[in-house]
Motif scaffolding. Structure first.
Motif, mmCIF file in Angstrom:
data_model
loop_
_atom_site.group_PDB
_atom_site.id
_atom_site.type_symbol
_atom_site.label_atom_id
_atom_site.label_comp_id
_atom_site.label_asym_id
_atom_site.label_seq_id
_atom_site.Cartn_x
_atom_site.Cartn_y
_atom_site.Cartn_z
ATOM 1 N N GLY A 1 0.695 -1.209 0.017
ATOM 2 C CA GLY A 1 0.056 0.040 -0.065
ATOM 3 C C GLY A 1 0.917 1.373 0.131
ATOM 4 O O GLY A 1 1.264 1.741 -0.949
ATOM 5 N N LEU A 2 1.160 1.654 1.199
ATOM 6 C CA LEU A 2 1.672 2.956 1.280
ATOM 7 C C LEU A 2 2.917 3.327 0.605
ATOM 8 O O LEU A 2 3.115 4.227 -0.523
ATOM 9 C CB LEU A 2 2.360 3.197 2.806
ATOM 10 C CG LEU A 2 3.024 4.391 3.234
ATOM 11 C CD1 LEU A 2 1.930 5.533 2.871
ATOM 12 C CD2 LEU A 2 3.605 4.249 4.495
ATOM 13 N N THR A 3 4.013 2.139 0.792
ATOM 14 C CA THR A 3 5.347 2.488 -0.318
ATOM 15 C C THR A 3 5.090 2.271 -1.544
ATOM 16 O O THR A 3 5.476 3.126 -2.493
ATOM 17 C CB THR A 3 6.299 1.578 0.287
ATOM 18 O OG1 THR A 3 6.603 1.622 1.602
ATOM 19 C CG2 THR A 3 7.664 1.631 -0.450
ATOM 20 N N ASN A 4 4.519 1.209 -2.014
ATOM 21 C CA ASN A 4 4.108 0.818 -3.705
ATOM 22 C C ASN A 4 3.270 2.188 -4.254
ATOM 23 O O ASN A 4 3.850 2.601 -5.517
ATOM 24 C CB ASN A 4 3.451 -0.556 -3.701
ATOM 25 C CG ASN A 4 3.389 -0.815 -5.141
ATOM 26 O OD1 ASN A 4 2.451 -0.668 -5.841
ATOM 27 N ND2 ASN A 4 4.402 -1.667 -5.492
ATOM 28 N N LYS A 5 2.214 2.547 -3.520
ATOM 29 C CA LYS A 5 1.528 3.305 -4.245
ATOM 30 C C LYS A 5 2.353 4.642 -4.112
ATOM 31 O O LYS A 5 1.913 5.622 -5.533
ATOM 32 C CB LYS A 5 0.146 3.469 -3.626
ATOM 33 C CG LYS A 5 -0.661 2.279 -3.801
ATOM 34 C CD LYS A 5 -0.447 1.480 -5.066
ATOM 35 C CE LYS A 5 -1.274 0.147 -5.157
ATOM 36 N NZ LYS A 5 -0.703 -0.622 -6.493
ATOM 37 N N LYS A 6 2.792 5.115 -3.433
ATOM 38 C CA LYS A 6 3.706 6.242 -3.349
ATOM 39 C C LYS A 6 4.517 6.367 -4.870
ATOM 40 O O LYS A 6 4.703 7.338 -5.444
ATOM 41 C CB LYS A 6 4.380 6.834 -2.234
ATOM 42 C CG LYS A 6 3.232 7.430 -0.984
ATOM 43 C CD LYS A 6 4.298 7.823 0.207
ATOM 44 C CE LYS A 6 3.339 8.610 1.131
ATOM 45 N NZ LYS A 6 4.041 8.937 2.289
ATOM 46 N N ILE A 7 5.232 5.448 -4.757
ATOM 47 C CA ILE A 7 6.259 5.196 -5.955
ATOM 48 C C ILE A 7 5.505 5.319 -7.279
ATOM 49 O O ILE A 7 6.159 6.082 -8.093
ATOM 50 C CB ILE A 7 7.050 3.923 -5.754
ATOM 51 C CG1 ILE A 7 7.991 4.024 -4.518
ATOM 52 C CG2 ILE A 7 7.862 3.567 -7.253
ATOM 53 C CD1 ILE A 7 8.914 2.644 -4.107
ATOM 54 N N VAL A 8 4.649 4.549 -7.328
ATOM 55 C CA VAL A 8 3.738 4.515 -8.602
ATOM 56 C C VAL A 8 3.299 6.088 -8.854
ATOM 57 O O VAL A 8 3.314 6.441 -10.317
ATOM 58 C CB VAL A 8 2.762 3.444 -8.507
ATOM 59 C CG1 VAL A 8 1.579 3.874 -9.706
ATOM 60 C CG2 VAL A 8 2.871 1.988 -8.534
ATOM 61 N N ALA A 9 2.816 6.611 -7.957
ATOM 62 C CA ALA A 9 2.200 7.853 -8.140
ATOM 63 C C ALA A 9 3.295 8.874 -8.459
ATOM 64 O O ALA A 9 3.009 9.643 -9.600
ATOM 65 C CB ALA A 9 1.537 8.544 -6.927
ATOM 66 N N GLU A 10 4.396 8.746 -7.951
ATOM 67 C CA GLU A 10 5.519 9.785 -8.386
ATOM 68 C C GLU A 10 6.007 9.474 -9.894
ATOM 69 O O GLU A 10 6.221 10.367 -10.502
ATOM 70 C CB GLU A 10 6.740 9.500 -7.315
ATOM 71 C CG GLU A 10 7.869 10.894 -7.810
ATOM 72 C CD GLU A 10 8.645 10.987 -6.552
ATOM 73 O OE1 GLU A 10 9.644 11.689 -6.759
ATOM 74 O OE2 GLU A 10 8.246 10.585 -5.416
ATOM 75 N N LEU A 11 6.017 8.102 -10.120
ATOM 76 C CA LEU A 11 6.406 7.787 -11.414
ATOM 77 C C LEU A 11 5.619 8.218 -12.589
ATOM 78 O O LEU A 11 5.916 8.742 -13.557
ATOM 79 C CB LEU A 11 6.740 6.163 -11.770
ATOM 80 C CG LEU A 11 8.213 5.660 -10.843
ATOM 81 C CD1 LEU A 11 7.943 4.266 -11.002
ATOM 82 C CD2 LEU A 11 9.274 6.118 -11.990
ATOM 83 N N GLN A 12 4.227 8.171 -12.308
ATOM 84 C CA GLN A 12 3.254 8.900 -13.168
ATOM 85 C C GLN A 12 3.449 10.244 -13.181
ATOM 86 O O GLN A 12 3.162 10.756 -14.499
ATOM 87 C CB GLN A 12 1.742 8.427 -12.562
ATOM 88 C CG GLN A 12 1.349 7.058 -12.619
ATOM 89 C CD GLN A 12 1.309 6.232 -13.862
ATOM 90 O OE1 GLN A 12 1.410 6.924 -14.845
ATOM 91 N NE2 GLN A 12 1.156 5.029 -13.877
ATOM 92 N N SER A 13 3.833 10.761 -12.334
ATOM 93 C CA SER A 13 4.189 12.452 -12.383
ATOM 94 C C SER A 13 5.183 12.844 -13.503
ATOM 95 O O SER A 13 5.469 13.949 -13.767
ATOM 96 C CB SER A 13 4.383 13.122 -11.156
ATOM 97 O OG SER A 13 5.759 12.623 -10.437
ATOM 98 N N ILE A 14 6.060 11.712 -13.523
ATOM 99 C CA ILE A 14 7.333 11.924 -14.459
ATOM 100 C C ILE A 14 7.346 10.795 -15.702
ATOM 101 O O ILE A 14 8.207 10.736 -16.364
ATOM 102 C CB ILE A 14 8.888 11.832 -13.734
ATOM 103 C CG1 ILE A 14 8.837 10.382 -13.116
ATOM 104 C CG2 ILE A 14 8.710 13.049 -12.933
ATOM 105 C CD1 ILE A 14 9.999 10.074 -12.404
ATOM 106 N N ASN A 15 6.050 10.912 -16.297
ATOM 107 C CA ASN A 15 5.652 10.231 -17.455
ATOM 108 C C ASN A 15 6.375 8.766 -17.704
ATOM 109 O O ASN A 15 6.682 8.363 -18.796
ATOM 110 C CB ASN A 15 6.268 11.105 -18.574
ATOM 111 C CG ASN A 15 5.669 12.363 -18.622
ATOM 112 O OD1 ASN A 15 4.578 12.422 -18.629
ATOM 113 N ND2 ASN A 15 6.426 13.329 -18.612
#
Length: 259
Positions: free
Chosen positions: A79-93
């Motif tokens: 949850g916490l760690t995985n989704k934060k990483i995924v969200a940040e990667l989406q922000s950088i295409n």
């Protein structure tokens, strides 16, 4: 699709440092070709357990995963760690998709048998669904794996992230020329731990045995190196160990492992 695949595992010290994590994710997003990221989150899991009044249990650097620890691992890793990483990667295409071993039946494992130590709900990997993951990569998605597997009977299992990265690289070698990266806070495997610049640039099977005998490779580096050479013996082309500079094309100060 390009036939070269990068499988990258990031260590806990990078995950815990927001600045370093952001730097890494930018570098990761810029890697050419298909790629897979594997992360843990053990330090954050320990913090959550302690806030709950539960003391984390470790033996020889490996977690004893009782039911409370497993629940926290699922919450923190998946949850916490995985989704934060995924969200940040989406922000950088980088079109990332968060995954555990249970998602798309990607990594099947079994509960580690009780021998001298009962590791609880710890999982040892049986298989990787390379065809499913290849299909995901063909869609232009980048899998981001947390350190959880499953047994196909409804049970999630806590599995060492180094091992997951190694087994993913092995499984995907059926379809790709695969390079495995272990990215953490050190420049590479060090000849002298007190000298952070004493990087051993190349290690083959013979050098590996010698370094173990000499005590240069010891403690927490032993299981990591075991995973490295296990991967090489099972078809992975190359393993590289180092810090964020691993992904700087002008840098050569890291450790390369080959058979």
């Amino acid at each position: 699709m390009e036939n070269k695949l990068s499988v990258i595992k990031i260590g806990g010290d990078i995950i815990e440092n927001e600045t370093e994590l952001s730097k890494f994710l930018t570098l990761f997003s810029n890697i050419d070709g298909p790629k897979i990221l594997v992360h843990g989150g053990g330090k954050k899991a320990n913090q959550v357990l302690q806030k709950m009044g539960i003391e984390p249990k470790m033996v020889n650097g490996r977690r004893i995963t009782d039911i409370a620890s497993l629940d926290v691992a699922i919450m923190v890793y998946g949850g916490l760690t995985n989704k934060k990483i995924v969200a940040e990667l989406q922000s950088i295409n980088c079109n990332a998709i968060g995954m555990s071993g249970a998602d798309a039946n990607a990594i099947i494992a079994h509960k580690r048998p009780i021998k001298e130590i009962d590791y609880g709900f710890a999982g040892d990997v049986d298989s990787v669904s390379n065809k499913t993951l290849s299909s995901i990569l063909e869609l232009g998605l980048t899998p981001i794996f947390c350190a959880l597997t499953h047994n196909q009977k409804g049970q999630l299992l806590n599995t060492n992230a180094d091992t997951i990265a190694s087994e993913l690289a092995i499984g995907m070698s059926a379809d790709f020329e695969t390079t495995l990266y272990y990215c953490f806070e050190l420049n590479g495997v060090l000849k002298n731990f007190d000298d952070k610049n004493s990087v051993i640039k190349n290690i083959d099977s013979d050098a590996y045995k010698t370094l173990i005998t000499e005590g240069v490779i010891a403690d927490g580096m032993l299981p990591k190196m075991h995973n490295c050479f296990h991967a090489l013996k099972k078809g992975v082309k190359e393993v590289r160990i180092g810090n964020l500079a691993l992904f700087d094309n002008s840098n050569t100060n890291y450790t390369t492992l080959v058979l």
